[in-house]
Design an enzyme around this catalytic site. Structure first.
Site, PDB file in Angstrom:
ATOM      1  CG  ASP A  44      96.322  28.568  86.725  1.00 26.71           C
ATOM      2  OD1 ASP A  44      97.236  28.016  86.046  1.00 26.71           O
ATOM      3  OD2 ASP A  44      95.826  29.604  86.337  1.00 26.71           O
ATOM      4  CE  LYS A  98      94.549  26.061  84.428  1.00 29.35           C
ATOM      5  NZ  LYS A  98      95.814  25.911  84.486  1.00 29.35           N
TER       6      LYS A  98
END
Ligand code: NDP
Ligand code: 2IT
Length: 453
Positions: free
Chosen positions: A171, A131
């Site tokens: 995201d 991430k």
């Protein structure tokens, strides 16, 4: 096991994580949630302890942190911080989104990368967990400012990614526009054209239904949970939070399946439309959010008889099912209690870790079907995985094939959760335990095959 080795208790294990990562509360929360729910399963399995598997998964392979400087429209130089957390690549290249939000810090990205490792394993596709992001606030920025920021971000990130190394995607705060700017810069820097990012535009290697996949997938997961109970979504009232990519596509699929979604939110508050947020109204919201980058409150000016509740989340509105699709820790214990009291019959998490641990336990204790994020929202990364396959094969698959694959993958995730989440004669499926154990096994077994590396 090494001489004198003592298997730690759950509390000792978690305390160790806290001591080594001081102040990182979201990371502690995610590691605790996973460890607590798989502890029963691993506690007597010597091999996992001997190889220190859980401890190794809870220590990212690598974290890069870097300065991102850019010039705003008034000529001022701005400085932000960017990161990429490469958590684990035991079963495939690091894979996971990029978040641009002022709240982004290392703890949040470590929690997300840790969760992603289990999520990606559950999909059955060969993807590790990662991430990234930056504490950049895209709100109120011009297109050119966003472009300059994305380009500067990629100016460092490109050293650390690659289609067989680490494949970022979107995201919070990162959608098609940002992916386009980042891919353009990566291409310029490397002179290559390959599937180094997913969520790309259809003109340059993107996959059909990637945009819709997370929201659609969360509703498919909910539908699968209901099937176990011989229930359907037809006519059911659903409460949804957020109004971004995941929330809007969850509402779209809920409508297609005959449910009645009645709320959406953003960080200013929530809208309540008793009549239901129809597809027509949703198209207006998509335009408002994606093109005009407006606020959800404007809905009440456009559609009569609807309400805006400033500074609140929608959990006090009675519903059959709830889909939190905004951000982490948005359902607190009191919210969970209210939802249970009001007759909520199921929850599917579209966002990552939207429910606090005590809230999760309240739902599990009340035996309410609860689809945790790493299972319920895995549709997005699954179609990202399919985008990677299409890019490697230099092909584009047809929409009906991708729709079928997404449904199949969500069904497979559901069934894996059921396999590890149902015990004895109890019909109730603990999807939290199922997802964590189901996700853990494949990563753990691959790590053991590699020895200590
Ligand atoms: P978007 O940026 O498209 O939308 C985010 C939405 O959540 C906006 O409505 C935003 O409101 C709201 N929100 C964000 N932060 C907060 C906050 N701190 N408090 C209140 N509201 C907030 O993001 P996505 O829809 O892509 O992501 C939503 C969630 O889904 C995240 O948890 C993400 O990690 C998760 N997810 C996303 C996937 C994807 O494919 N995009 C895949 C799997 C999970 P505002 O505009 O006011 O900030
Ligand atoms: O949390 C997530 O799964 C995502 N943001 C999507 C990640 C991806 O690589 O598509």
């Amino acid at each position: 096991m090494a001489t004198g080795y003592k298997v730690p208790t759950l509390d000792e294990f978690v305390q160790g994580v806290k001591d080594r990562n001081p102040g990182e509360k979201e990371f502690h929360q995610a590691v605790y949630e996973v460890s607590a729910s798989i502890w029963d399963y691993i506690k007597d399995k010597e091999k996992y302890h001997r190889w220190e598997i859980l401890r190794r998964i809870a220590e990212p392979d690598r974290i890069v942190s870097f300065r991102v400087c850019w010039e705003d429209d008034t000529g001022h130089i701005r400085v932000n911080r960017g990161w990429r957390v490469q958590n684990n690549n035991a079963i495939g290249p690091y894979k996971g989104g990029i978040r641009f939000h002022p709240s982004v810090n290392e703890s949040i990205l470590k929690f997300l990368a840790f969760e992603q490792t289990f999520k990606n394993s559950l999909t059955g596709l060969p993807m590790g967990g990662g991430k990234g992001g930056a504490n950049f606030n895209p709100k109120g920025k011009s297109d050119n400012e966003v472009m300059r920021f994305c380009q500067s971000f990629m100016l460092e990130l490109f050293r650390h990614i690659g289609d067989d190394i680490d494949v970022p995607a979107g995201d919070i705060g990162v959608g098609g526009r940002e992916i386009g700017y980042m891919f353009g810069m990566w291409k310029r820097l490397t002179s290559k054209f390959s599937g180094v990012l997913t969520g790309k535009g259809l003109e340059y290697g993107g996959s059909l239904i990637r945009t819709e996949a997370t929201g659609y997938g969360a509703v498919y997961f909910l539908e699968n949970m209901l099937k176990v109970r011989k229930e359907t979504l037809e006519g059911k009232v659903c409460v949804v939070s957020g109004s971004g990519n995941v929330a809007t596509h969850a509402v779209e699929k809920l409508n297609q399946l005959g449910a009645r979604p009645i709320t959406l939110s953003d960080s200013d508050g929530f809208i309540y439309d008793k009549a239901g947020i129809s597809q027509e109204k949703l198209e207006w919201i998509k335009e408002l959010k994606e093109v005009k980058r407006g606020r959800i409150e404007e809905y009440t000016k456009k559609f009569k008889g609807t309400e805006f509740h400033a500074g609140k989340r929608p959990w006090s509105v009675p519903c059959d099912y709830a889909l939190p699709c905004a951000t982490q820790n948005e359902i607190m214990l009191d919210d969970a209690k209210t939802m249970i009291k009001n007759g909520c019959k199921g929850v599917a998490e579209g966002a990552n870790m939207p429910t606090v641990l005590e809230g999760v336990h309240a739902f599990l204790d009340a035996k309410i079907p609860f689809g945790p994020a790493k299972a319920a929202n895995a549709g997005g990364v699954s179609v990202s995985g399919l985008e990677m396959s299409q890019n490697s094969a230099k092909l584009s698959w047809k929409e009906d094939e991708l729709q079928r694959l997404l449904k199949d993958i969500m069904q497979g995730i559901h069934d894996r959760c059921q396999e590890y989440g149902q015990s004895g004669n109890d019909k109730y499926v603990d999807y939290v335990r199922g997802a964590n154990v189901g996700g853990f096994i494949k990563v753990a077994d691959a790590m053991m095959a590699y020895g200590v590396v």
